[in-house]
Design a protein around this motif. Sequence first.
Motif, PDB file in Angstrom:
ATOM      1  N   ASN A 180      -4.623  -2.969  -3.724  1.00 32.38           N
ATOM      2  CA  ASN A 180      -4.151  -3.728  -2.355  1.00 32.38           C
ATOM      3  C   ASN A 180      -5.238  -5.181  -2.509  1.00 32.38           C
ATOM      4  O   ASN A 180      -4.809  -6.122  -1.648  1.00 32.38           O
ATOM      5  CB  ASN A 180      -4.715  -2.902  -1.259  1.00 32.38           C
ATOM      6  CG  ASN A 180      -3.911  -1.636  -0.945  1.00 32.38           C
ATOM      7  OD1 ASN A 180      -2.823  -1.573  -1.472  1.00 32.38           O
ATOM      8  ND2 ASN A 180      -4.249  -0.770   0.031  1.00 32.38           N
TER       9      ASN A 180
ATOM     10  N   GLN B 222      -4.379   3.036   5.420  1.00 28.00           N
ATOM     11  CA  GLN B 222      -5.675   2.943   5.590  1.00 28.00           C
ATOM     12  C   GLN B 222      -6.624   3.883   6.675  1.00 28.00           C
ATOM     13  O   GLN B 222      -5.725   4.087   7.452  1.00 28.00           O
ATOM     14  CB  GLN B 222      -6.226   1.341   5.675  1.00 28.00           C
ATOM     15  CG  GLN B 222      -5.821   0.740   4.827  1.00 28.00           C
ATOM     16  CD  GLN B 222      -6.312  -0.811   5.112  1.00 28.00           C
ATOM     17  OE1 GLN B 222      -6.669  -1.253   6.170  1.00 28.00           O
ATOM     18  NE2 GLN B 222      -6.361  -1.780   4.142  1.00 28.00           N
TER      19      GLN B 222
ATOM     20  N   PRO C  48       0.730  -1.094   0.065  1.00 20.76           N
ATOM     21  CA  PRO C  48       0.128  -0.212   0.056  1.00 20.76           C
ATOM     22  C   PRO C  48       0.862   1.253   0.053  1.00 20.76           C
ATOM     23  O   PRO C  48       2.072   1.291   0.741  1.00 20.76           O
ATOM     24  CB  PRO C  48      -0.704  -0.046   1.306  1.00 20.76           C
ATOM     25  CG  PRO C  48      -0.072  -1.094   2.075  1.00 20.76           C
ATOM     26  CD  PRO C  48       0.896  -1.882   1.230  1.00 20.76           C
TER      27      PRO C  48
ATOM     28  N   ALA D 173     -11.648   0.108   8.304  1.00 16.12           N
ATOM     29  CA  ALA D 173     -10.591   0.619   7.804  1.00 16.12           C
ATOM     30  C   ALA D 173     -10.533   0.256   6.158  1.00 16.12           C
ATOM     31  O   ALA D 173     -10.964  -0.826   5.805  1.00 16.12           O
ATOM     32  CB  ALA D 173      -9.337  -0.098   8.330  1.00 16.12           C
ATOM     33  N   GLY D 174     -10.267   1.445   5.549  1.00 13.75           N
ATOM     34  CA  GLY D 174     -10.160   1.017   4.164  1.00 13.75           C
ATOM     35  C   GLY D 174      -9.474   2.434   3.438  1.00 13.75           C
ATOM     36  O   GLY D 174      -8.943   3.221   4.021  1.00 13.75           O
ATOM     37  N   GLY D 175      -9.475   2.268   2.026  1.00 13.14           N
ATOM     38  CA  GLY D 175      -8.786   3.386   1.193  1.00 13.14           C
ATOM     39  C   GLY D 175      -9.335   3.410  -0.052  1.00 13.14           C
ATOM     40  O   GLY D 175      -9.889   2.394  -0.603  1.00 13.14           O
TER      41      GLY D 175
END
Length: 93
Positions: free
Chosen positions: A50, A34, A30, A43-45
């Motif tokens: 990823n 995140q 990454p 949690a994320g992005g």
Amino acid sequence: MKSARIYQRVKNAMQSGRARTDNWVLEFEPHTPQRPDPLTGWAGGGETANQVRISFPTLEAAKDYAEREGYAYHVVPAPQRKLKLQAYADNFR
């Protein structure tokens, strides 16, 4: 330039056999951390790279792919397998 990690899968605790543990996996590192989603807290992005995992039969095939596509990569060495030799009679000691 994207960076990638190449590693060999290990057997998880729920697995009795060694299926797919001889395959090598390339996954992307990454670039941004995140962050928690304001609504759900998960949690994320925004990076979809990823989520990509590419499986290869050999380490050389994974390295060739990364070099051909122009990815910087590092190889995570596979952990040593430990044999736990145990007899059925050991349960009654």
